[in-house]
Design a protein around this motif. Structure first.
Motif, short mmCIF file in Angstrom:
data_model
loop_
_atom_site.label_atom_id
_atom_site.label_comp_id
_atom_site.label_asym_id
_atom_site.label_seq_id
_atom_site.Cartn_x
_atom_site.Cartn_y
_atom_site.Cartn_z
N THR A 269 -9.10 8.23 -54.15
CA THR A 269 -10.24 7.32 -54.27
C THR A 269 -10.15 6.42 -55.50
OG1 THR A 269 -11.52 9.03 -55.43
CG2 THR A 269 -11.78 8.87 -53.03
N GLY A 270 -9.38 6.79 -56.49
CA GLY A 270 -9.26 5.97 -57.69
C GLY A 270 -8.12 4.97 -57.59
N GLU A 271 -7.87 4.27 -58.68
CA GLU A 271 -6.80 3.29 -58.71
C GLU A 271 -5.42 3.95 -58.76
OE1 GLU A 271 -7.41 0.55 -61.86
OE2 GLU A 271 -9.26 -0.29 -61.03
N GLN A 272 -5.37 5.21 -59.25
CA GLN A 272 -4.11 5.91 -59.35
C GLN A 272 -4.22 7.26 -58.64
OE1 GLN A 272 -3.71 5.96 -63.69
NE2 GLN A 272 -2.12 4.41 -63.54
N LEU A 273 -3.06 7.80 -58.26
CA LEU A 273 -3.04 9.14 -57.70
C LEU A 273 -3.52 10.14 -58.73
CD1 LEU A 273 0.35 9.53 -55.76
CD2 LEU A 273 -1.94 9.42 -54.80
N THR A 274 -4.42 11.02 -58.33
CA THR A 274 -4.92 12.06 -59.23
C THR A 274 -4.76 13.41 -58.57
OG1 THR A 274 -6.55 10.54 -60.17
CG2 THR A 274 -6.90 12.90 -60.54
N ALA A 275 -3.92 14.27 -59.14
CA ALA A 275 -3.72 15.61 -58.60
C ALA A 275 -4.94 16.47 -58.94
CB ALA A 275 -2.46 16.24 -59.17
N VAL A 276 -5.51 17.12 -57.93
CA VAL A 276 -6.72 17.91 -58.15
C VAL A 276 -6.49 19.40 -57.98
CG1 VAL A 276 -8.27 16.02 -57.58
CG2 VAL A 276 -7.48 17.55 -55.77
N ALA A 277 -5.39 19.80 -57.28
CA ALA A 277 -5.16 21.23 -57.07
C ALA A 277 -3.72 21.47 -56.62
CB ALA A 277 -6.13 21.80 -56.02
N ASP A 278 -3.17 22.59 -57.07
CA ASP A 278 -1.91 23.12 -56.55
C ASP A 278 -2.25 24.37 -55.75
OD1 ASP A 278 -0.28 21.23 -57.87
OD2 ASP A 278 -0.17 22.45 -59.69
N HIS A 279 -2.06 24.33 -54.44
CA HIS A 279 -2.40 25.45 -53.58
C HIS A 279 -1.17 26.32 -53.35
CE1 HIS A 279 -6.28 23.59 -52.52
NE2 HIS A 279 -5.61 22.45 -52.38
N PRO A 280 -1.15 27.57 -53.83
CA PRO A 280 0.00 28.46 -53.55
C PRO A 280 0.17 28.65 -52.05
CG PRO A 280 -1.46 29.39 -55.23
CD PRO A 280 -2.18 28.24 -54.63
#
Length: 329
Positions: A269-280
């Motif tokens: 949703t933002g101007e840049q990619l934003t990582a929000v979670a690493d799912h094992p």
């Protein structure tokens, strides 16, 4: 129904072939069929016919067509190259595209209305190399992505060996005409491309660099890199991260990471990619599918399909040898 492809002894794996499973209300899988085939590493469902295609990843290179009604092999045809690793059906359902990784070529096959392969209509061979001494010694086509345009079908071939995306116009008789080549950052090792619907943006999996490259597609078939992003939220320093599969769902991008062994979720949703979670998700997640809020992961080195709800909750595991691809039916 869910279909699972794998590596067999032909490629150093311990799988059997293509497995059909039914997902029960409990979330558990029940096996309902299995076809012995040599290393069907990628599966592709025909959009309307009751046919499944399997790329048989061997030196000879072949595609198997499977009748899902009776779960039986219809045909096995040579791809014209070695180690096929990706298949896609064009939007008009008239052609099947096949990426031959080992020989660095892209094959096109005609399809009948019932999904049967009628014959190969073209084969283009890439040339070139990249800076990685072992993986980029030659061209290695890893994916072909079709796009329906007012001018006809556009095919973009992702080449891990040459750090390029090469686009072609697909004629009505199934021949390919070059339409441009787009360079990715050196050493990226591009593996897959996924477009973000409703925009001119797309995302490229950088298998060798452990990155996701955001690109702008303008004009169609020409990709300009805008941003290079680490493919995990948490830095990984225990070895290389072999980025594998990409999926865009709404305002989220999901990326599987082999080494860190997670599916990373990015906010778009933002101007840049934003990582929000690493799912094992199990060891060496080569491929995954998102179905009704659940992520099904082909954890190749765990010999299991690991399924977990994206909103949180316990994972389930289905034991199966060297899985490489898992798709809904």
């Amino acid at each position: 129904m869910i279909y699972i492809g794998c590596y067999t002894a032909a490629s150093g794996g311990n799988g059997v072939g293509v497995t059909a499973v039914r997902r029960e209300a409990s979330g558990e899988f029940t096996k309902v069929g299995e076809l012995a085939l040599p290393s069907p590493s990628w599966l592709c469902r025909h959009p309307s016919a009751d046919v499944l295609y399997a790329a048989l990843e061997s030196d000879e290179g072949a595609v198997a067509s499977i009748d899902l009604g009776g779960f039986a092999v219809l045909d096995i045809v040579p791809t014209g190259g070695s180690s096929p690793c990706h298949l896609a059906v064009t939007h008009d359902e008239r052609f099947l595209l096949c990426a031959n990784y080992g020989s660095g070529s892209l094959a096109v096959f005609g399809l009948a209305a019932d999904g049967r392969i009628t014959g190969r209509t073209d084969l283009v061979v890439h040339e070139g190399s990249g800076p990685h001494p072992d993986r980029q010694e030659a061209a290695h086509v890893h994916m072909a992505v079709p796009l329906d345009t007012p001018q006809g079908t556009l095919v973009s071939a992702v080449d891990l060996g040459t750090d390029e995306i090469r686009s072609y116009r697909l004629s009505v008789v199934g021949t390919l005409e070059p339409a441009g080549a787009s360079a990715m950052p050196p050493g990226t090792g591009p593996r897959q491309l996924v477009r973000r619907p409703g925009t001119d943006l797309a995302y490229v999996a950088g298998e060798l660099a452990g990155t996701v490259v955001t690109v702008r597609e303008s004009p169609l078939g020409v990709f300009t890199p805008l941003e290079v992003t680490r493919a995990t939220r948490t830095p990984y320093e225990d070895g290389p991260n072999y980025v594998a599969h990409l999926e865009v769902v709404g305002d989220r991008l999901y990326v599987s990471n082999r080494g860190p062994d997670c599916v990373t979720e990015f906010d778009l949703t933002g101007e840049q990619l934003t990582a929000v979670a690493d799912h094992p998700c199990g060891a060496f997640p080569r491929h995954f599918s998102l179905v009704a809020g659940t992520c099904h992961v082909a954890a190749q080195l765990d010999d299991a399909i690991v399924s977990f709800p994206m909103g949180g909750g316990p994972a389930t595991r289905y034991a199966t040898g060297s899985p490489t691809c898992v798709i809904p039916g």
